[in-house]
Design an enzyme around this catalytic site. Structure first.
Site, PDB file in Angstrom:
ATOM      1  N   GLU A  17      10.578   9.951 -11.097  1.00  0.00           N
ATOM      2  CA  GLU A  17      11.099  10.329  -9.716  1.00  0.00           C
ATOM      3  C   GLU A  17      12.190   9.653  -9.693  1.00  0.00           C
ATOM      4  O   GLU A  17      13.067   9.722  -9.012  1.00  0.00           O
ATOM      5  CB  GLU A  17      10.237   9.960  -8.969  1.00  0.00           C
ATOM      6  CG  GLU A  17       9.206  10.896  -9.127  1.00  0.00           C
ATOM      7  CD  GLU A  17       7.903  10.138  -7.727  1.00  0.00           C
ATOM      8  OE1 GLU A  17       8.271  10.386  -6.711  1.00  0.00           O
ATOM      9  OE2 GLU A  17       7.063   8.960  -8.184  1.00  0.00           O
ATOM     10  N   ARG A 251       6.577   9.045   5.433  1.00  0.00           N
ATOM     11  CA  ARG A 251       5.865  10.504   6.364  1.00  0.00           C
ATOM     12  C   ARG A 251       4.670  10.862   5.202  1.00  0.00           C
ATOM     13  O   ARG A 251       4.620  10.491   4.498  1.00  0.00           O
ATOM     14  CB  ARG A 251       7.221  10.666   5.216  1.00  0.00           C
ATOM     15  CG  ARG A 251       7.507  12.225   5.669  1.00  0.00           C
ATOM     16  CD  ARG A 251       8.357  12.940   4.671  1.00  0.00           C
ATOM     17  NE  ARG A 251       7.422  13.902   3.946  1.00  0.00           N
ATOM     18  CZ  ARG A 251       7.550  13.743   2.373  1.00  0.00           C
ATOM     19  NH1 ARG A 251       8.945  13.342   1.940  1.00  0.00           N
ATOM     20  NH2 ARG A 251       6.571  14.342   1.491  1.00  0.00           N
ATOM     21  N   ASP A 253       1.886  13.982   5.449  1.00  0.00           N
ATOM     22  CA  ASP A 253       1.630  14.566   4.679  1.00  0.00           C
ATOM     23  C   ASP A 253       0.396  15.784   5.107  1.00  0.00           C
ATOM     24  O   ASP A 253      -0.804  14.986   5.336  1.00  0.00           O
ATOM     25  CB  ASP A 253       2.242  15.386   3.340  1.00  0.00           C
ATOM     26  CG  ASP A 253       3.643  15.283   2.898  1.00  0.00           C
ATOM     27  OD1 ASP A 253       3.889  14.647   3.800  1.00  0.00           O
ATOM     28  OD2 ASP A 253       3.525  14.869   1.643  1.00  0.00           O
ATOM     29  N   ASN A 267       4.209   9.077   2.317  1.00  0.00           N
ATOM     30  CA  ASN A 267       5.074   8.654   1.379  1.00  0.00           C
ATOM     31  C   ASN A 267       5.156   7.513   2.541  1.00  0.00           C
ATOM     32  O   ASN A 267       6.233   7.405   3.282  1.00  0.00           O
ATOM     33  CB  ASN A 267       5.955   9.667   1.367  1.00  0.00           C
ATOM     34  CG  ASN A 267       4.785  11.114   0.903  1.00  0.00           C
ATOM     35  OD1 ASN A 267       4.389  11.274  -0.493  1.00  0.00           O
ATOM     36  ND2 ASN A 267       4.468  11.858   1.008  1.00  0.00           N
TER      37      ASN A 267
END
Length: 313
Positions: A17, A251, A253, A267
Site C-alpha cells: 500500500e 475507521r 467497516d 482500520n
C-alpha cells in the site's frame, strides 16, 4: 495554533500500500501545515528512521502509513521503545486490528455479529469442497494482515474457488461466507462515531480496483439508513473501538444485510486524502479536511504535553 511543536508525517512504507500511503502523507501534511510546523519524512525501509530517533522531545510523529510495518504495530512498538510520541492507535491496538480474525473474535465477545468464517495457512490450503460444505459456494477470501483490500478475492463457483486456492502458497488467510449487503463505513474520532458512508461499486465488488480507480465506486454520505439502524451501527463502531483499545481515530467497516449489520474490520490508519472515506465520514458532522487534521493530532499533542509536564515535574 501553536507552532512550538513540530509534527513529522511519516509516509511511504514498504508494503503493498506504499503508493496509497504516499498520497495520504502528502495530503495530511498539507492540511496540518495550515496550523502546525510540519515536516514530511518518507519511510523506505522497515525500520524507524535515524532522523526520528535523534529528534528532540518537542516532536510528534503522525504515521500516515498503511499495511506492513506502518499499521501492524511494529513501527508503533519501535516508537514506544524509543520514547517517541505519535498519533493514532498504540502498538497493542494496531497489532490486534491488523489481524482480522482476532478483531472479529473481539467483536463476537462483544455480541456483535460477524460473517461466518475460518482462517488457514497458505502452506496448508484446505480443499475447495470442504470449504463449500461449510460456508457455501459464495465466499470471500482475503489475507488476514493486509489493508486496502489487497489480496481480496470473491468466489461464486467451485471452479472460481479452486483457482483462487491454487494460487495461495504462503501467509495467513481468512475465508468467510459472502454476505450480499450494503457496504458501510464509519469514522470514529476520540471514541465517538461520526457519519456513516455507504460505498456503492458499479459491479457490487468493493476491492482494490474499486477503491482506487476513479468512477468505479460511488459514495453516499451520510448513508440513507433507518434511524434505528444508524444508531445501532454507530454504537457498534464505538463499542469495537473501545474493546480493541483504539485511541485518537479509526475507521470501522460493516456490511448491512437488510437491517442486520455485520462487522468486518477496524482500520487504524485509514486513507487520509481529502476524498478518502474517513474525511467523508467526518464531513457528515461538519469537519472539513483541515479541521479534521487538527482533531487527528489532538490526542498526540495532549500525550506529548503530559509527558513534558511529567518530566518537568
Amino acid at each position: 495554533m501553536s507552532k512550538s511543536v513540530k509534527i513529522i508525517v511519516l509516509y511511504g512504507g514498504v508494503g503493498a500500500e506504499r503508493e496509497i500511503s504516499l498520497k495520504s502523507g502528502e495530503a495530511i501534511a498539507s492540511a496540518l501545515g495550515v496550523n502546525f510546523d510540519v515536516g514530511l519524512l518518507r519511510l523506505d525501509a522497515a525500520e524507524l528512521p535515524k532522523r526520528i530517533k535523534g529528534l528532540d522531545s518537542n516532536i510528534l510523529v503522525f504515521p500516515a502509513l498503511h499495511g506492513t510495518f506502518g499499521e501492524d504495530g511494529t513501527l508503533q512498538a519501535e516508537m514506544e521503545a524509543s520514547g517517541i510520541e505519535y498519533c493514532g492507535c498504540d502498538a497493542r491496538a494496531s497489532r490486534l486490528c491488523m489481524a482480522k480474525d482476532r478483531t472479529k473474535e473481539v467483536a463476537r465477545e462483544q455480541g456483535i455479529s460477524v460473517p461466518s468464517g475460518m482462517t488457514f495457512n497458505g502452506t496448508q490450503v484446505p480443499l475447495a469442497d470442504d470449504l463449500i460444505a461449510r460456508f457455501g459456494v459464495s465466499v470471500v477470501i482475503k489475507p488476514i494482515d493486509k489493508g486496502s483490500s489487497v489480496g481480496l478475492c470473491f468466489a461464486e463457483h467451485r471452479s472460481d474457488l479452486g483457482i483462487i486456492l491454487s494460487r495461495i502458497h504462503e501467509g495467513q488467510w481468512l475465508i468467510e461466507e459472502r454476505i450480499r449487503g450494503r457496504e458501510l463505513t464509519v469514522g470514529v474520532l476520540h471514541g465517538v462515531a461520526m457519519g456513516i458512508v455507504e460505498v456503492v461499486s458499479s459491479d457490487g465488488i468493493y476491492d482494490y480496483k474499486a477503491k482506487y480507480t476513479s468512477g468505479v465506486a460511488e459514495y453516499i454520505h451520510p448513508a440513507k439508513l433507518e434511524d434505528a439502524v444508524e444508531v445501532e451501527i454507530k454504537a457498534q463502531a464505538e463499542q469495537i473501538f473501545q474493546a480493541c483499545h483504539c485511541r485518537d481515530f479509526a475507521r470501522v467497516d460493516f456490511l448491512l444485510d437488510g437491517k442486520q449489520p455485520y462487522f468486518l474490520e477496524v482500520n487504524t490508519l485509514p486513507g487520509l486524502t481529502a476524498t478518502s472515506l474517513l474525511p467523508k465520514s467526518a464531513s457528515c458532522v461538519g469537519y472539513d479536511f483541515e479541521r479534521l487534521a487538527v482533531e487527528l493530532v489532538v490526542g498526540g499533542l495532549q500525550r506529548l504535553a503530559n509527558r513534558k509536564e511529567k518530566i518537568a515535574g
